[in-house]
Enzyme design. Structure first.
Site, PDB file in Angstrom:
ATOM      1  N   ASP A  74       0.823  -1.205   0.000  1.00 13.64           N
ATOM      2  CA  ASP A  74       0.000   0.000   0.000  1.00 13.64           C
ATOM      3  C   ASP A  74       0.859   1.258   0.000  1.00 13.64           C
ATOM      4  O   ASP A  74       0.523   2.257  -0.636  1.00 13.64           O
ATOM      5  CB  ASP A  74      -0.930   0.001   1.212  1.00 13.64           C
ATOM      6  N   ASN A 147      -4.963   8.252   2.901  1.00 17.54           N
ATOM      7  CA  ASN A 147      -5.317   7.480   4.091  1.00 17.54           C
ATOM      8  C   ASN A 147      -5.664   8.354   5.283  1.00 17.54           C
ATOM      9  O   ASN A 147      -6.766   8.278   5.808  1.00 17.54           O
ATOM     10  CB  ASN A 147      -4.163   6.544   4.476  1.00 17.54           C
ATOM     11  N   ASP A 177      -1.278  10.166  22.799  1.00 18.47           N
ATOM     12  CA  ASP A 177      -0.044  10.126  22.019  1.00 18.47           C
ATOM     13  C   ASP A 177      -0.210  10.868  20.703  1.00 18.47           C
ATOM     14  O   ASP A 177       0.774  11.317  20.098  1.00 18.47           O
ATOM     15  CB  ASP A 177       0.354   8.680  21.723  1.00 18.47           C
ATOM     16  N   THR A 188      -8.733   1.287   7.152  1.00 15.58           N
ATOM     17  CA  THR A 188      -8.073  -0.008   7.300  1.00 15.58           C
ATOM     18  C   THR A 188      -6.561   0.143   7.427  1.00 15.58           C
ATOM     19  O   THR A 188      -5.826  -0.843   7.280  1.00 15.58           O
ATOM     20  CB  THR A 188      -8.396  -0.926   6.099  1.00 15.58           C
ATOM     21  N   SER A 193      -5.450   0.036  13.359  1.00 12.86           N
ATOM     22  CA  SER A 193      -4.518  -0.525  14.336  1.00 12.86           C
ATOM     23  C   SER A 193      -4.652   0.127  15.703  1.00 12.86           C
ATOM     24  O   SER A 193      -4.187  -0.432  16.703  1.00 12.86           O
ATOM     25  CB  SER A 193      -3.077  -0.380  13.833  1.00 12.86           C
ATOM     26  N   ALA A 212      -3.905   6.071  21.814  1.00 13.14           N
ATOM     27  CA  ALA A 212      -3.633   5.840  23.236  1.00 13.14           C
ATOM     28  C   ALA A 212      -4.093   7.017  24.096  1.00 13.14           C
ATOM     29  O   ALA A 212      -3.287   7.642  24.795  1.00 13.14           O
ATOM     30  CB  ALA A 212      -2.150   5.558  23.459  1.00 13.14           C
TER      31      ALA A 212
END
Length: 297
Positions: A74, A147, A177, A188, A193, A212
């Protein structure tokens, strides 16, 4: 019709599939251009004729080509898109990386894919793009993203404080963070993630996903595609931070800068073959519905 060929020359798996494509085009008399580093790598390995031209840049290929094949992952496809700027040329990603949500043609499918492309049996998906502006005189070249945009703490210890408004209305002050502002295509990628939702490409939306967050009640939120987002890092210390587009980062030390993110006027166009579907890609890449006994070792 001119076919462009580009890819990631650092991947050893690149050369044989690209050489097969070059031979396939040559045997059938189709015009093609090869990105200079790829052509040179093929020549030094004895995989193409010395007569094949090697002077084409990615920009040349995308601007002059009618369709471009990108060999890699990607990230390779995203780099091809960014190197050319806004352009309507369709891109087909051939995956020789890992997951490959954008580069979702596997090498084993390559010959079938070429037959479909030459026969005109494909569609073009217009993928939404975001653009950003900063009220700063600092160098800023991360103007648009396929993205996501990311505000990140740049590896330094400690959280950063990010104020966010949507269409002029305060949304939240994030202690985290960092913060991801993603398109459906980017749902995606990094956003996934960090716990963000998966959004189908046809849905027009922007996803805000904190990285986070210090407060457990803070969750990702999906906003209308035409929202205007503004964010500011407002820490009291001198900790630097990063504003990145599709992994391309710009470092800032000045706090209180305003970054404005909104939908871009252009799209990035991806080639899709008849048997391709976003849900099929999800099932394959994320192994949905696979029993333990069926999973690859």
């Amino acid at each position: 019709m001119i076919y462009g060929i580009t890819g990631n020359p650092t991947k050893d798996e690149l050369w044989d599939p690209v050489a097969e494509v070059v031979a396939w085009f040559q045997d059938r008399g189709h015009d093609f251009w090869i990105h200079a580093p790829i052509a040179e790598g093929l020549r030094t390995r004895g995989l193409i004729s010395p007569a094949v031209e090697t002077e084409h840049s990615v920009a040349d290929i995308v601007q002059a080509g009618d369709l471009v094949l990108s060999f890699g992952g990607d990230g390779t496809l995203l780099r091809a898109a960014h190197l050319t700027g806004p352009n309507d040329t369709p891109l087909l990603g051939v995956n020789i990386g890992r997951l490959g949500f954008l580069a979702d043609i596997e090498v084993e499918q390559l010959h079938e894919a070429l037959e479909s492309i030459v026969a005109g049996e494909y569609t073009v998906e217009e993928r939404m793009v975001l653009e950003a502006q900063a009220n700063s005189d600092a160098p800023f070249d991360t103007e648009w993203a396929v993205n996501e945009f990311v505000v990140d703490r740049s590896g330094a210890a400690g959280l950063i404080k990010i104020e966010v408004e949507v269409d002029g209305t305060p949304l939240n002050t994030y202690w985290a963070d960092g913060l991801i502002m993603a398109t459906p295509t980017g749902s995606t990628a990094y956003s996934l993630s960090t716990g963000g939702p998966i959004i189908a490409p046809g849905v027009e939306a922007v996803i805000l996903t904190p990285i986070a967050p210090h407060t457990l009640t803070v969750r990702p939120i999906v906003l209308p595609a035409d929202s205007t987002l503004t964010c500011r890092v407002v820490d009291d210390n001198d900790q630097p931070y990063v504003f990145a587009a599709d992994g391309r980062s710009t470092m800032f030390k000045e706090h209180g800068l305003q970054f404005t993110v909104q939908r871009a006027p252009h799209t990035v166009n991806l080639v899709k073959l008849p048997d391709q579907h976003f849900f099929k890609t999800l099932r394959s890449k994320l192994m949905w519905g696979v029993r333990r006994s069926d999973a690859p070792e």
